[in-house]
Design a protein around this motif. Sequence first.
Motif, PDB file in Angstrom:
ATOM      1  N   THR A  60      -1.418   5.063   7.992  1.00  0.00           N
ATOM      2  CA  THR A  60      -0.815   3.947   7.265  1.00  0.00           C
ATOM      3  C   THR A  60      -0.152   4.464   6.000  1.00  0.00           C
ATOM      4  N   THR A  61       1.067   3.996   5.728  1.00  0.00           N
ATOM      5  CA  THR A  61       1.753   4.323   4.482  1.00  0.00           C
ATOM      6  C   THR A  61       1.705   3.100   3.580  1.00  0.00           C
ATOM      7  N   LEU A  62       1.185   3.297   2.382  1.00  0.00           N
ATOM      8  CA  LEU A  62       1.071   2.215   1.408  1.00  0.00           C
ATOM      9  C   LEU A  62       2.122   2.415   0.324  1.00  0.00           C
ATOM     10  N   THR A  63       2.920   1.396   0.083  1.00  0.00           N
ATOM     11  CA  THR A  63       3.950   1.446  -0.945  1.00  0.00           C
ATOM     12  C   THR A  63       3.441   0.716  -2.173  1.00  0.00           C
ATOM     13  N   LEU A  64       3.530   1.374  -3.320  1.00  0.00           N
ATOM     14  CA  LEU A  64       3.067   0.792  -4.573  1.00  0.00           C
ATOM     15  C   LEU A  64       4.244   0.177  -5.322  1.00  0.00           C
ATOM     16  N   GLN A  65       3.950  -0.725  -6.240  1.00  0.00           N
ATOM     17  CA  GLN A  65       4.998  -1.376  -7.020  1.00  0.00           C
ATOM     18  C   GLN A  65       5.740  -0.396  -7.929  1.00  0.00           C
ATOM     19  N   ASN A  66       5.125   0.737  -8.249  1.00  0.00           N
ATOM     20  CA  ASN A  66       5.807   1.732  -9.086  1.00  0.00           C
ATOM     21  C   ASN A  66       6.755   2.614  -8.261  1.00  0.00           C
ATOM     22  N   GLY A  67       6.887   2.301  -6.955  1.00  0.00           N
ATOM     23  CA  GLY A  67       7.812   3.039  -6.089  1.00  0.00           C
ATOM     24  C   GLY A  67       7.161   4.174  -5.312  1.00  0.00           C
ATOM     25  N   GLN A  68       5.956   4.536  -5.648  1.00  0.00           N
ATOM     26  CA  GLN A  68       5.274   5.620  -4.943  1.00  0.00           C
ATOM     27  C   GLN A  68       4.836   5.146  -3.561  1.00  0.00           C
ATOM     28  N   ARG A  69       4.852   6.083  -2.612  1.00  0.00           N
ATOM     29  CA  ARG A  69       4.373   5.810  -1.255  1.00  0.00           C
ATOM     30  C   ARG A  69       3.320   6.855  -0.922  1.00  0.00           C
ATOM     31  N   TRP A  70       2.153   6.377  -0.434  1.00  0.00           N
ATOM     32  CA  TRP A  70       1.039   7.256  -0.106  1.00  0.00           C
ATOM     33  C   TRP A  70       0.622   7.005   1.334  1.00  0.00           C
ATOM     34  N   ARG A  71       0.443   8.092   2.108  1.00  0.00           N
ATOM     35  CA  ARG A  71       0.062   8.007   3.518  1.00  0.00           C
ATOM     36  C   ARG A  71      -1.408   8.388   3.681  1.00  0.00           C
ATOM     37  N   VAL A  72      -2.156   7.556   4.415  1.00  0.00           N
ATOM     38  CA  VAL A  72      -3.566   7.822   4.677  1.00  0.00           C
ATOM     39  C   VAL A  72      -3.642   8.980   5.666  1.00  0.00           C
ATOM     40  N   LYS A  73      -4.373  10.035   5.304  1.00  0.00           N
ATOM     41  CA  LYS A  73      -4.432  11.202   6.179  1.00  0.00           C
ATOM     42  C   LYS A  73      -5.818  11.482   6.732  1.00  0.00           C
ATOM     43  N   ASP A  74      -6.809  10.664   6.372  1.00  0.00           N
ATOM     44  CA  ASP A  74      -8.133  10.846   6.968  1.00  0.00           C
ATOM     45  C   ASP A  74      -8.395   9.714   7.968  1.00  0.00           C
ATOM     46  N   ASP A  75      -9.591   9.675   8.521  1.00  0.00           N
ATOM     47  CA  ASP A  75      -9.924   8.673   9.536  1.00  0.00           C
ATOM     48  C   ASP A  75     -10.597   7.434   8.948  1.00  0.00           C
ATOM     49  N   SER A  76     -10.512   7.259   7.630  1.00  0.00           N
ATOM     50  CA  SER A  76     -11.131   6.077   7.029  1.00  0.00           C
ATOM     51  C   SER A  76     -10.339   4.829   7.406  1.00  0.00           C
ATOM     52  N   THR A  77     -11.027   3.706   7.408  1.00  0.00           N
ATOM     53  CA  THR A  77     -10.369   2.429   7.666  1.00  0.00           C
ATOM     54  C   THR A  77     -10.863   1.407   6.662  1.00  0.00           C
ATOM     55  N   LEU A  78     -10.003   0.475   6.361  1.00  0.00           N
ATOM     56  CA  LEU A  78     -10.367  -0.657   5.532  1.00  0.00           C
ATOM     57  C   LEU A  78      -9.641  -1.865   6.097  1.00  0.00           C
TER      58      LEU A  78
END
Length: 174
Positions: free
Chosen positions: A118-136
Motif C-alpha cells: 500500500t502507498t500512503l500519500t501524506l498532505q505534505n506531498g510525501q508518499r510512503w509504501r508499506v514494505k513489510d507484512d503488517s496490516t491495519l
Amino acid sequence: MKAYPFLLPILLLSSLAAAPLHAQRAVPLEQQMGKAEFTQAGLNKLTPAELQHLQQWLAVHASELAAAVPASEETSAAAAAAKSPGPFVHTAKTTKVKRNDSITSRIDGEFRGWEHGTTLTLQNGQRWRVKDDSTLTVPESLSSPVVFVKPGFLGSWLLRVQGYNTTARVEPAN
C-alpha cells in the motif's frame, strides 16, 4: 511582549541551539541568530530583562518546542528520508545522526488501512509504501488522520497512524 506569528519558528531554532549551550554558558540570542534575523524578529525591542527571561525559558523548554513543530517540510519522502537515515547508518558528513527527525503529517484524504505494498500519500506531498507484512484495517474510514513517520534501525522507517498501536515498515515512494 507583542505576538509575532513568525517568531515561534525562529525562537524554536535558536532554542535548539541554546539548550546544549545553556549548561556551559548562555550564548545571547542575537549572537545565535545573527543581528539581521534578531532585528527582523523584533527581539531588539525587548528590554535586557525580558530578553534574558526569554533565553532562559527557551533553554528550559527546547525539547517541548521541538516536539510541537513538524520536523519535516519536505514534499518528497525520499528527501525526508535522506535527511535522517536513522541510527547505525554511517553518512559521509558525520557519524552522529539526529534521532528527532520524525515526520508528522496527515493522510491525504480517506484512510481505510494498509497492507503490504500500500502507498500512503501524506498532505505534505510525501508518499510512503508499506514494505513489510503488517496490516491495519480500521472499522470505519478515517478522514485525513494524523500520521507519524520516524527513523527505525539500519535505515528503515516506521509509520504509525494516531490512535492505533500498529506500525508499518515503510520506504519512500517519491
